[in-house]
Design a protein around this motif. Structure first.
Motif, PDB file in Angstrom:
ATOM      1  N   VAL A  55      43.269  35.594  37.858  1.00 55.37           N
ATOM      2  CA  VAL A  55      43.783  35.639  39.633  1.00 55.37           C
ATOM      3  C   VAL A  55      42.477  35.273  40.284  1.00 55.37           C
ATOM      4  O   VAL A  55      43.313  34.501  41.672  1.00 55.37           O
ATOM      5  CB  VAL A  55      43.701  37.137  39.155  1.00 55.37           C
ATOM      6  CG1 VAL A  55      44.068  37.735  40.649  1.00 55.37           C
ATOM      7  CG2 VAL A  55      44.607  38.261  38.003  1.00 55.37           C
ATOM      8  N   ASN A  56      41.552  35.680  40.463  1.00 55.32           N
ATOM      9  CA  ASN A  56      40.231  35.021  41.458  1.00 55.32           C
ATOM     10  C   ASN A  56      41.165  33.747  42.080  1.00 55.32           C
ATOM     11  O   ASN A  56      41.044  33.637  43.522  1.00 55.32           O
ATOM     12  CB  ASN A  56      39.065  35.518  41.266  1.00 55.32           C
ATOM     13  CG  ASN A  56      38.385  35.031  42.627  1.00 55.32           C
ATOM     14  OD1 ASN A  56      38.593  36.046  43.160  1.00 55.32           O
ATOM     15  ND2 ASN A  56      37.500  34.197  41.838  1.00 55.32           N
ATOM     16  N   SER A  57      40.956  32.723  41.240  1.00 54.06           N
ATOM     17  CA  SER A  57      40.735  31.474  41.672  1.00 54.06           C
ATOM     18  C   SER A  57      42.453  30.872  41.643  1.00 54.06           C
ATOM     19  O   SER A  57      42.388  30.079  43.006  1.00 54.06           O
ATOM     20  CB  SER A  57      41.052  30.523  40.241  1.00 54.06           C
ATOM     21  OG  SER A  57      40.029  30.459  39.387  1.00 54.06           O
ATOM     22  N   ALA A  58      42.938  31.746  41.449  1.00 54.14           N
ATOM     23  CA  ALA A  58      44.914  32.133  42.306  1.00 54.14           C
ATOM     24  C   ALA A  58      45.176  32.900  43.923  1.00 54.14           C
ATOM     25  O   ALA A  58      45.436  31.278  44.650  1.00 54.14           O
ATOM     26  CB  ALA A  58      45.479  32.780  41.496  1.00 54.14           C
ATOM     27  N   PHE A 190      50.414  38.228  34.594  1.00 54.29           N
ATOM     28  CA  PHE A 190      50.641  37.239  35.326  1.00 54.29           C
ATOM     29  C   PHE A 190      51.308  36.325  35.803  1.00 54.29           C
ATOM     30  O   PHE A 190      51.963  35.118  36.185  1.00 54.29           O
ATOM     31  CB  PHE A 190      51.029  36.301  33.590  1.00 54.29           C
ATOM     32  CG  PHE A 190      49.868  36.756  32.738  1.00 54.29           C
ATOM     33  CD1 PHE A 190      49.241  35.115  32.747  1.00 54.29           C
ATOM     34  CD2 PHE A 190      49.110  37.100  31.651  1.00 54.29           C
ATOM     35  CE1 PHE A 190      47.741  35.412  31.599  1.00 54.29           C
ATOM     36  CE2 PHE A 190      48.001  37.741  31.384  1.00 54.29           C
ATOM     37  CZ  PHE A 190      47.655  36.516  30.920  1.00 54.29           C
ATOM     38  N   ALA A 191      53.048  36.716  36.759  1.00 52.11           N
ATOM     39  CA  ALA A 191      53.976  36.194  37.207  1.00 52.11           C
ATOM     40  C   ALA A 191      53.078  35.301  38.147  1.00 52.11           C
ATOM     41  O   ALA A 191      53.712  34.608  39.092  1.00 52.11           O
ATOM     42  CB  ALA A 191      54.606  37.137  37.603  1.00 52.11           C
ATOM     43  N   GLY A 192      52.675  36.966  39.182  1.00 54.60           N
ATOM     44  CA  GLY A 192      52.099  36.579  40.569  1.00 54.60           C
ATOM     45  C   GLY A 192      50.891  35.290  40.288  1.00 54.60           C
ATOM     46  O   GLY A 192      51.031  34.358  41.412  1.00 54.60           O
ATOM     47  N   MET A 193      49.813  35.376  39.547  1.00 51.66           N
ATOM     48  CA  MET A 193      48.626  34.334  39.148  1.00 51.66           C
ATOM     49  C   MET A 193      49.896  33.331  38.956  1.00 51.66           C
ATOM     50  O   MET A 193      49.256  32.123  39.919  1.00 51.66           O
ATOM     51  CB  MET A 193      48.228  34.360  38.094  1.00 51.66           C
ATOM     52  CG  MET A 193      47.013  33.507  37.734  1.00 51.66           C
ATOM     53  SD  MET A 193      46.711  33.252  36.246  1.00 51.66           S
ATOM     54  CE  MET A 193      46.195  35.349  35.684  1.00 51.66           C
ATOM     55  N   LEU A 194      50.589  32.661  38.150  1.00 51.96           N
ATOM     56  CA  LEU A 194      51.392  31.606  37.565  1.00 51.96           C
ATOM     57  C   LEU A 194      51.818  31.207  38.835  1.00 51.96           C
ATOM     58  O   LEU A 194      51.539  30.002  38.709  1.00 51.96           O
ATOM     59  CB  LEU A 194      51.936  31.967  35.708  1.00 51.96           C
ATOM     60  CG  LEU A 194      51.197  31.568  35.248  1.00 51.96           C
ATOM     61  CD1 LEU A 194      52.004  32.280  34.086  1.00 51.96           C
ATOM     62  CD2 LEU A 194      50.827  30.713  35.038  1.00 51.96           C
ATOM     63  N   ALA A 195      52.725  32.084  39.823  1.00 53.09           N
ATOM     64  CA  ALA A 195      53.475  31.874  40.535  1.00 53.09           C
ATOM     65  C   ALA A 195      52.572  30.942  42.166  1.00 53.09           C
ATOM     66  O   ALA A 195      53.143  29.638  42.572  1.00 53.09           O
ATOM     67  CB  ALA A 195      53.914  32.677  41.253  1.00 53.09           C
ATOM     68  N   ILE A 196      51.075  31.845  42.338  1.00 53.35           N
ATOM     69  CA  ILE A 196      50.687  31.109  43.154  1.00 53.35           C
ATOM     70  C   ILE A 196      50.072  29.605  42.516  1.00 53.35           C
ATOM     71  O   ILE A 196      50.256  28.292  43.424  1.00 53.35           O
ATOM     72  CB  ILE A 196      49.493  32.246  43.261  1.00 53.35           C
ATOM     73  CG1 ILE A 196      49.691  32.594  44.177  1.00 53.35           C
ATOM     74  CG2 ILE A 196      48.439  31.341  44.167  1.00 53.35           C
ATOM     75  CD1 ILE A 196      48.753  34.423  44.208  1.00 53.35           C
ATOM     76  N   THR A 354      49.292  40.200  43.708  1.00 55.65           N
ATOM     77  CA  THR A 354      48.850  39.454  44.954  1.00 55.65           C
ATOM     78  C   THR A 354      49.790  40.066  45.792  1.00 55.65           C
ATOM     79  O   THR A 354      50.325  38.971  45.644  1.00 55.65           O
ATOM     80  CB  THR A 354      48.316  38.085  44.697  1.00 55.65           C
ATOM     81  OG1 THR A 354      46.875  37.578  44.079  1.00 55.65           O
ATOM     82  CG2 THR A 354      47.135  37.826  46.597  1.00 55.65           C
ATOM     83  N   PRO A 355      49.679  40.942  46.429  1.00 55.41           N
ATOM     84  CA  PRO A 355      48.492  41.881  46.737  1.00 55.41           C
ATOM     85  C   PRO A 355      47.959  42.577  45.904  1.00 55.41           C
ATOM     86  O   PRO A 355      48.890  42.619  44.973  1.00 55.41           O
ATOM     87  CB  PRO A 355      48.388  42.343  48.252  1.00 55.41           C
ATOM     88  CG  PRO A 355      50.229  42.809  48.249  1.00 55.41           C
ATOM     89  CD  PRO A 355      50.613  41.211  47.706  1.00 55.41           C
TER      90      PRO A 355
END
Length: 463
Positions: A55-58, A190-196, A354-355
């Motif tokens: 998540v931090n990397s995204a 996971f949705a937010g992370m992968l989308a970014i 995120t947020p």
């Protein structure tokens, strides 16, 4: 086979169990811990630590894409390198696992890597990977085996080889598109992370809202932030069937209850977790289970068998590492003759979208359902000066205050650094501070926590 006697036998090295085992072993007690193989438990290996590293990397990628807004040039076209991403995640996990193993051995505990099953009251047979067996009997025994991802019995789903929150962490490449089944905490993270990261995400939720434990306005705000990141959210749609074309390499078709379908390169199932009790032979020790399959415990974490305790997810504790850590404190006190209870614990939690969303206490819906007379404070994150300076304006802060007593009953903070600010409110609630005392405190400027003074001001708190 001779029975080996111990003061404490721990089955499963999750947060509560491993902490208790190390403490009592270091204090001179004879302790054995049987762990299937995840040194440090689920959190370090396949949950909190690796996922939040990703998540931090995204988030860093998302900020880098906006570098021009902050007066920085030369950051054109940043992209994810999956090999470097995986290497960083694995380095973080490996470092923590190595530290855990060192601490285990330094404590003086007897660490057994293998599987355990009860063969009699307070008596466990432990079998290692080579088939060697030992019989361990503890004055006290703690079950701390945790949970694993649940895959529902949907036609074609298992045959399609779905990803789970565990297996997705080992993917060699990112899929071009993915269907995520489940709009709870894991699915949303996971949705937010992968989308970014550039994956085309379709998030499928059978209920009417994402994050169903949250109030409707908070859930809607999360959905809005997903839409801004390109996530397609399908609400009120249950999965009826799944098929994968051309074996395991083809695309996945997800049939929905509304008659539509979603086609994606892969599918992630995030609809809950199941307690790890299979093979433990709990009945041989007189240990009962609940209708949810978790180990039956009372408020002191005692099972139905004398001298046997349970902790963490498998005991029905809220599925957060910090809740399991509190279980450890309760167990340590009670094994020493105390009577510490799980009753009325104030357990916060965070969803690392995120947020991000931080929550503690009652939601508005829960407070009204309980018959409480409440006042609601609601504020856009954009009103907070710190949010302006860092350029993170998305989100909604909400608080529930009891009318008449001015007690803070709960808050939902969706916004930048909410996972940190939530602890401020938690401390205020534990200290029985009124909302006015938080509002009038001298809080450092400019910080996100300072936003609490605005939230509880007349501008945002209803009369």
């Amino acid at each position: 086979m001779a029975i080996e006697e111990f003061d404490l036998v721990v089955i499963g090295g999750g947060k509560a169990g491993k902490s208790l085992a190390m403490d009592l072993a270091a204090a001179g007690q004879r302790v054995a811990m049987v762990e299937r193989g995840m040194i440090g438990g689920t959190c370090i290996n396949v949950a909190c630590i690796p996922t939040k590293t990703l998540v931090n990397s995204a988030r860093l990628l998302a900020v880098t894409r906006r570098a021009g807004e902050f007066g920085i040039t030369g950051a054109d076209a940043p992209a994810i390198d999956v090999n470097l991403l995986r290497a960083r995640k694995e380095e973080v996990v490996a470092t923590m696992v190595a530290g855990q193993r060192k601490s285990f051995l330094a404590s003086g505990m007897d660490l057994l890597i293998g599987r355990a099953r009860f063969v009699a009251p307070r008596t466990v047979e432990a079998t290692d990977d080579d088939g060697a067996r030992r019989l361990l009997r503890g004055t006290n025994v703690v079950v701390n085996t945790g949970m694993v991802p649940f895959v529902p019995d949907i036609p074609g789903l298992r045959a399609a080889g779905p990803l789970t929150s565990t297996s997705i962490l080992a993917l060699p490449t990112l899929p071009a598109s993915i269907a995520i089944v489940g709009g709870g905490y894991i699915g949303c993270e996971f949705a937010g992370m992968l989308a970014i990261m550039g994956v085309a995400v379709t998030l499928i939720q059978r209920g009417a809202a994402l994050l169903p434990r949250e109030d409707a306005d908070v859930s809607a705000a999360v959905a809005e932030s997903f839409a801004a990141d390109g996530v397609s959210v399908r609400l009120g749609a249950a999965v009826t069937a799944v098929s994968r074309a051309e074996g395991t390499a083809g695309t996945v078709t997800v049939e929905l209850s509304d008659g539509s379908s979603v086609i994606a390169e892969d599918i992630l199932v995030a609809v809950g977790r199941s307690p790890v009790t299979a093979g433990l032979e709990l009945g041989a020790a007189g240990i009962g289970v609940t209708d949810r399959g978790t180990v039956q415990v009372d408020e002191f974490l005692r099972t139905t068998a004398d001298g046997v305790w349970a902790a963490g997810d498998v005991a029905g504790t809220p599925q957060f590492t910090h809740a399991s850590w509190n279980d450890y404190r309760i167990l340590k006190a009670n094994l020493a003759g105390g009577s510490r209870s799980t009753r009325n614990r104030l357990i916060p939690y965070c969803v690392f979208t995120t947020p991000e969303l931080g929550r503690v206490g009652l939601s508005e819906a829960a407070a009204r359902h309980a018959g409480l007379d409440v006042r609601i404070a609601r504020m856009p994150v954009a009103a907070i000066p710190r949010a302006r300076t860092v350029g993170h304006l998305d989100g909604l802060w909400k608080a529930v205050v009891e009318r008449g007593t001015d007690r803070i009953l709960g808050v939902s903070l969706l916004g930048h650094e909410s996972s940190e600010v939530i602890a401020v409110v938690q401390m205020a609630m534990l200290g029985n501070l009124s909302y006015q005392q938080v509002r009038d405190a001298v809080i450092t400027h400019p910080t996100m926590a300072e936003g609490l003074q605005l939230l509880f001001s007349a501008a945002f708190l209803e009369p």
